[in-house]
Enzyme design. Structure first.
Site, PDB file in Angstrom:
ATOM      1  N   LYS A  50       0.973  -1.190   0.008  1.00  0.00           N
ATOM      2  CA  LYS A  50       0.180  -0.082  -0.173  1.00  0.00           C
ATOM      3  C   LYS A  50       0.947   1.287   0.036  1.00  0.00           C
ATOM      4  O   LYS A  50       0.863   2.036  -0.718  1.00  0.00           O
ATOM      5  CB  LYS A  50      -0.972   0.207   1.121  1.00  0.00           C
ATOM      6  CG  LYS A  50      -2.065  -1.125   1.150  1.00  0.00           C
ATOM      7  CD  LYS A  50      -2.711  -0.934   2.518  1.00  0.00           C
ATOM      8  CE  LYS A  50      -3.944  -2.047   2.429  1.00  0.00           C
ATOM      9  NZ  LYS A  50      -4.666  -1.960   3.726  1.00  0.00           N
ATOM     10  N   SER A  66      -1.032   0.996   6.555  1.00  0.00           N
ATOM     11  CA  SER A  66      -1.554   0.046   7.636  1.00  0.00           C
ATOM     12  C   SER A  66      -2.515  -0.986   6.958  1.00  0.00           C
ATOM     13  O   SER A  66      -3.052  -0.826   6.067  1.00  0.00           O
ATOM     14  CB  SER A  66      -2.190   0.784   8.781  1.00  0.00           C
ATOM     15  OG  SER A  66      -2.343  -0.058   9.898  1.00  0.00           O
ATOM     16  N   ASP A  67      -2.265  -2.199   7.742  1.00  0.00           N
ATOM     17  CA  ASP A  67      -3.117  -3.348   7.318  1.00  0.00           C
ATOM     18  C   ASP A  67      -3.341  -4.023   8.544  1.00  0.00           C
ATOM     19  O   ASP A  67      -2.310  -4.148   9.291  1.00  0.00           O
ATOM     20  CB  ASP A  67      -2.334  -4.182   6.213  1.00  0.00           C
ATOM     21  CG  ASP A  67      -3.524  -5.015   5.657  1.00  0.00           C
ATOM     22  OD1 ASP A  67      -4.252  -4.660   4.795  1.00  0.00           O
ATOM     23  OD2 ASP A  67      -3.394  -6.211   6.001  1.00  0.00           O
ATOM     24  N   THR A  68      -4.398  -4.649   8.726  1.00  0.00           N
ATOM     25  CA  THR A  68      -4.943  -5.631   9.984  1.00  0.00           C
ATOM     26  C   THR A  68      -5.336  -6.693   9.579  1.00  0.00           C
ATOM     27  O   THR A  68      -6.095  -6.758   8.551  1.00  0.00           O
ATOM     28  CB  THR A  68      -5.726  -4.736  10.852  1.00  0.00           C
ATOM     29  OG1 THR A  68      -5.256  -3.488  11.081  1.00  0.00           O
ATOM     30  CG2 THR A  68      -6.215  -5.475  12.026  1.00  0.00           C
ATOM     31  N   ALA A 103       0.342  -4.087  11.116  1.00  0.00           N
ATOM     32  CA  ALA A 103       1.396  -3.678  10.339  1.00  0.00           C
ATOM     33  C   ALA A 103       1.352  -2.062   9.830  1.00  0.00           C
ATOM     34  O   ALA A 103       0.056  -1.647   9.292  1.00  0.00           O
ATOM     35  CB  ALA A 103       1.850  -4.395   9.228  1.00  0.00           C
TER      36      ALA A 103
END
Length: 186
Positions: A50, A66-68, A103
């Site tokens: 991203k 960000s990624d979850t 992250a």
């Protein structure tokens, strides 16, 4: 300029508490899990992709991505495709412990800083009626694991061990620290 590479209203709200001005430009990437990919490498890759997608177009700007993901056992629970999928995810987490990994990547040109924050979450046993009542609200949409702890699903959580904001999808303390490191290097 700072760019948030996310359309999440929660991330936007939380970043606004750290910096006064930023633009929102969501990254459009393939979020498929690769065969045999573990959860932490997966969220690291997603956040990095991203950030890279937006940094490619805006190399002079600081991009925050960000990624979850949610993990039960070894199974990664991404965003549900529909209500049936969401119901299945919530049933899997009912009465069990799961992990939420978020992250975060900060990137400006080729310069990059990243962190992964993990939090343990325990759901109390859920009845089918409770799950159905929750699903009618449509809060599960576009959320890893089919729930947002800041919404109606908060009643499902019996305990957490770790950073609450990791579960929300934007670990504020980690982002703040990365911002400090990033500005010190410039």
């Amino acid at each position: 300029m700072i760019i948030l590479a996310s359309q999440s209203p929660r991330r936007k709200e939380l970043l606004a508490e750290l910096v006064s001005e930023f633009a929102v430009i969501p990254a459009d990437i393939d979020e498929s899990v690769r065969p045999n990919e573990a959860a932490i490498p997966y969220v690291q890759r997603m956040a990095a992709e991203k950030a890279a997608a937006i940094a490619q177009t805006y190399p002079e700007d600081l991009v925050i991505a960000s990624d979850t993901t949610v993990v039960v056992g070894e199974e990664i629970l991404g965003k549900p495709v529909d209500r049936k999928d969401a119901r299945s995810m919530l049933r899997k987490m009912s009465g069990r412990t799961h992990w939420v990994h978020t992250a975060v990547v900060l990137q400006k040109g080729k310069q990059q800083r990243q962190a992964v924050v993990s939090t343990e979450v325990v759901f109390r046993p859920l009845t089918d009626q409770e799950i159905d009542k929750y699903l009618v609200l449509d809060e599960y949409q576009d959320k890893a694991g089919a729930y947002g702890i800041q919404g109606a699903a908060k009643i499902f959580v019996s305990s957490i061990n770790g950073d609450f904001y990791t579960i929300v999808g934007f670990p504020v303390a980690a982002v703040y620290q990365l911002l400090q490191e990033f500005t010190e290097e410039e």
